[in-house]
Motif scaffolding. Structure first.
Motif, PDB file in Angstrom:
ATOM      1  N   UNK A   1      31.500   3.332  31.786  1.00  0.00           N
ATOM      2  CA  UNK A   1      31.724   3.729  30.414  1.00  0.00           C
ATOM      3  C   UNK A   1      32.474   5.108  30.356  1.00  0.00           C
ATOM      4  N   UNK A   2      33.406   5.243  29.188  1.00  0.00           N
ATOM      5  CA  UNK A   2      34.150   6.563  28.915  1.00  0.00           C
ATOM      6  C   UNK A   2      33.721   6.888  27.656  1.00  0.00           C
ATOM      7  N   UNK A   3      34.248   8.147  27.294  1.00  0.00           N
ATOM      8  CA  UNK A   3      34.089   8.844  25.929  1.00  0.00           C
ATOM      9  C   UNK A   3      35.242   8.851  25.192  1.00  0.00           C
ATOM     10  N   UNK A   4      35.255   8.237  23.994  1.00  0.00           N
ATOM     11  CA  UNK A   4      36.401   8.272  23.223  1.00  0.00           C
ATOM     12  C   UNK A   4      36.409   9.616  22.568  1.00  0.00           C
ATOM     13  N   UNK A   5      37.392  10.470  22.828  1.00  0.00           N
ATOM     14  CA  UNK A   5      37.118  11.970  22.291  1.00  0.00           C
ATOM     15  C   UNK A   5      38.387  11.998  21.002  1.00  0.00           C
ATOM     16  N   UNK A   6      37.651  12.512  19.931  1.00  0.00           N
ATOM     17  CA  UNK A   6      38.775  12.759  18.949  1.00  0.00           C
ATOM     18  C   UNK A   6      39.217  13.854  19.034  1.00  0.00           C
ATOM     19  N   UNK A   7      40.648  14.192  19.437  1.00  0.00           N
ATOM     20  CA  UNK A   7      41.446  15.272  19.830  1.00  0.00           C
ATOM     21  C   UNK A   7      41.326  16.309  18.789  1.00  0.00           C
ATOM     22  N   UNK A   8      41.665  15.936  17.560  1.00  0.00           N
ATOM     23  CA  UNK A   8      41.740  16.545  16.257  1.00  0.00           C
ATOM     24  C   UNK A   8      40.592  17.344  15.779  1.00  0.00           C
ATOM     25  N   UNK A   9      39.412  16.691  16.114  1.00  0.00           N
ATOM     26  CA  UNK A   9      38.243  17.209  15.563  1.00  0.00           C
ATOM     27  C   UNK A   9      37.491  17.927  16.662  1.00  0.00           C
ATOM     28  N   UNK A  10      37.835  17.630  18.046  1.00  0.00           N
ATOM     29  CA  UNK A  10      37.046  18.075  18.977  1.00  0.00           C
ATOM     30  C   UNK A  10      35.584  17.574  19.121  1.00  0.00           C
ATOM     31  N   UNK A  11      35.489  16.490  19.049  1.00  0.00           N
ATOM     32  CA  UNK A  11      34.220  15.959  18.952  1.00  0.00           C
ATOM     33  C   UNK A  11      34.316  14.327  19.674  1.00  0.00           C
ATOM     34  N   UNK A  12      33.419  13.794  19.972  1.00  0.00           N
ATOM     35  CA  UNK A  12      33.016  12.606  20.787  1.00  0.00           C
ATOM     36  C   UNK A  12      32.890  11.592  19.691  1.00  0.00           C
ATOM     37  N   UNK A  13      33.773  10.567  19.637  1.00  0.00           N
ATOM     38  CA  UNK A  13      33.831   9.510  18.523  1.00  0.00           C
ATOM     39  C   UNK A  13      32.850   8.590  18.697  1.00  0.00           C
TER      40      UNK A  13
END
Length: 184
Positions: free
Chosen positions: A40-52
């Motif tokens: 598994x990987x984390x999908x990271x919302x770059x603009x909001x700096x949070x894990x999606x």
């Protein structure tokens, strides 16, 4: 959820500022030890700096901008007059495209429908990319309308899809329109 009515040109400009995401390694920490998650990987919302979301390593992120631009290009190449309603929420976008010149008439009951499509793009892997035909009708003299989604198509993100997205969207649009002769 934010909601706004815009033209295709305005949507194309707005797409430049849609959230971006990328895949990042995940680690599990037990006491002082860290272990890399292998599947598994984390999908990271770059603009909001949070894990999606947490997704399988086979999941490939396609930017909202890419999905929106592909469908705008497909609608434009098919020379379909359209307007768009953009809704954004957390890690997703929902765009309802209306085709005001493409009408479905049911003369037996005196009903008239306009057609369109819905695009949903979600980094949280709850829906990935969905494209669905829509029919909209006036239900009240005060202007209230109701839309019905028909035969939604879910497209799984893959690396190959990144390359072929515009062609896939163009093909789906043509298929949606030609599969129901009343929409031509």
């Amino acid at each position: 959820m934010t909601n706004e009515q815009i033209s295709l040109a305005e949507l194309g400009n707005k797409a430049m500022s849609f959230d971006r995401a990328d895949m990042r390694d995940l680690y599990v920490k037990k006491e002082s030890e860290e272990y890399l998650c292998k599947r598994h990987m984390g999908v990271w919302n770059i603009d909001k700096s949070v894990l999606a979301c947490i997704a399988p390593k086979s999941y490939a992120v396609i930017q909202h901008r890419t999905a929106a631009e592909a469908i705008i290009d497909a609608i434009t190449s098919l020379n379909i007059k359209a307007t768009a309603e953009l809704k954004t929420d957390k890690h997703s976008i929902l765009i309802d495209f209306d085709f005001p010149d493409v009408k479905v008439e049911l003369s037996e009951v005196g009903e008239s429908f306009t057609s369109g499509i819905r695009l949903v793009s979600d980094y949280a892997e709850t829906s990935g990319l969905q494209i669905a035909p829509r029919l909209t009708r006036l239900v009240c003299s005060n202007g209230m309308v109701v839309s019905q989604i028909i035969r939604a198509r879910r497209i799984k993100w893959t690396e190959q899809l990144k390359i072929e997205l515009e062609g896939i969207v163009d093909g789906i649009l043509k298929d949606i329109i030609s599969s129901d002769q009343r929409l031509i």
